[in-house]
Design a protein around this motif. Structure first.
Motif, mmCIF file in Angstrom:
data_model
loop_
_atom_site.group_PDB
_atom_site.id
_atom_site.type_symbol
_atom_site.label_atom_id
_atom_site.label_comp_id
_atom_site.label_asym_id
_atom_site.label_seq_id
_atom_site.Cartn_x
_atom_site.Cartn_y
_atom_site.Cartn_z
ATOM 1 N N UNK A 14 -8.725 -3.703 -6.637
ATOM 2 C CA UNK A 14 -8.197 -4.944 -6.083
ATOM 3 C C UNK A 14 -7.522 -4.695 -4.735
ATOM 4 N N UNK A 15 -7.295 -5.794 -4.016
ATOM 5 C CA UNK A 15 -6.441 -5.737 -2.831
ATOM 6 C C UNK A 15 -5.015 -5.920 -3.341
ATOM 7 N N UNK A 16 -4.150 -4.965 -3.034
ATOM 8 C CA UNK A 16 -2.791 -5.010 -3.550
ATOM 9 C C UNK A 16 -1.811 -5.104 -2.381
ATOM 10 N N UNK A 17 -0.936 -6.121 -2.374
ATOM 11 C CA UNK A 17 0.023 -6.252 -1.273
ATOM 12 C C UNK A 17 1.205 -5.285 -1.444
ATOM 13 N N UNK A 18 1.483 -4.553 -0.389
ATOM 14 C CA UNK A 18 2.608 -3.616 -0.381
ATOM 15 C C UNK A 18 3.485 -3.968 0.810
ATOM 16 N N UNK A 19 4.785 -4.114 0.578
ATOM 17 C CA UNK A 19 5.717 -4.387 1.664
ATOM 18 C C UNK A 19 6.437 -3.087 2.000
ATOM 19 N N UNK A 20 6.413 -2.726 3.285
ATOM 20 C CA UNK A 20 7.028 -1.493 3.764
ATOM 21 C C UNK A 20 8.069 -1.868 4.810
ATOM 22 N N UNK A 21 9.308 -1.407 4.627
ATOM 23 C CA UNK A 21 10.379 -1.728 5.552
ATOM 24 C C UNK A 21 10.994 -0.452 6.118
ATOM 25 N N UNK A 22 11.382 -0.540 7.387
ATOM 26 C CA UNK A 22 12.017 0.605 8.029
ATOM 27 C C UNK A 22 12.697 0.189 9.318
ATOM 28 N N UNK A 23 13.369 1.147 9.957
ATOM 29 C CA UNK A 23 14.013 0.894 11.246
ATOM 30 C C UNK A 23 12.946 0.494 12.248
ATOM 31 N N UNK A 24 13.314 -0.397 13.135
ATOM 32 C CA UNK A 24 12.356 -0.876 14.133
ATOM 33 C C UNK A 24 12.235 0.165 15.252
ATOM 34 N N UNK A 25 11.191 0.971 15.160
ATOM 35 C CA UNK A 25 10.869 1.944 16.201
ATOM 36 C C UNK A 25 9.423 1.679 16.637
ATOM 37 N N UNK A 26 9.105 2.034 17.869
ATOM 38 C CA UNK A 26 7.802 1.711 18.449
ATOM 39 C C UNK A 26 6.617 2.155 17.597
ATOM 40 N N UNK A 27 6.709 3.340 17.028
ATOM 41 C CA UNK A 27 5.553 3.904 16.324
ATOM 42 C C UNK A 27 5.454 3.497 14.849
#
Length: 90
Positions: A14-27
Motif C-alpha cells: 500500500x501507499x502509507x503516509x508518513x509524517x517527518x518533522x525536523x528543524x528547518x534547514x535547507x537540505x
C-alpha cells in the motif's frame, strides 16, 4: 501465523503516509526524500506535502511511501527516527 506475531491492521502492499518533522534547514527535504527513495524505489518525491511551523523554525513533510510489508515499513521508521535531522516521525 507464528506465535507472538500480531496481524497487521494495514493491508500490504500500500501507499502509507508518513509524517517527518525536523528543524528547518535547507537540505532537510532532499535528505529525507533521498532516504525514502533508497528504501522504497517507487517513492515519488513530487508528492511530498511540505508545511513550515508557525514560527518557521521547523518543517513537516507528509510522504506517501509504497510499502510491500510490515518489515519494510518498520525499517523506514527506524531509519527516519535515527536520522540526525529528524525530530519526530508519525
Amino acid at each position: 501465523m507464528p506465535a507472538g506475531e500480531q496481524k497487521s491492521l494495514i493491508e500490504f502492499p500500500c501507499h502509507f503516509p508518513i509524517k517527518v518533522m525536523g528543524k528547518r534547514v535547507d537540505e532537510f527535504t532532499q535528505v529525507i526524500c533521498d532516504l525514502l527513495v533508497e528504501m522504497s524505489p517507487q517513492f515519488d518525491a513530487s508528492t511530498v506535502e511540505i508545511r513550515p511551523s508557525r514560527s518557521g523554525n521547523y518543517i513537516s513533510l507528509t510522504c506517501k511511501v509504497w510499502v510491500e510489508n510490515k518489515t519494510q515499513l518498520d525499517n523506514i521508521y527506524i531509519a527516519l527516527s535515527g536520522h540526525a535531522l529528524v525530530s519526530v516521525v508519525l
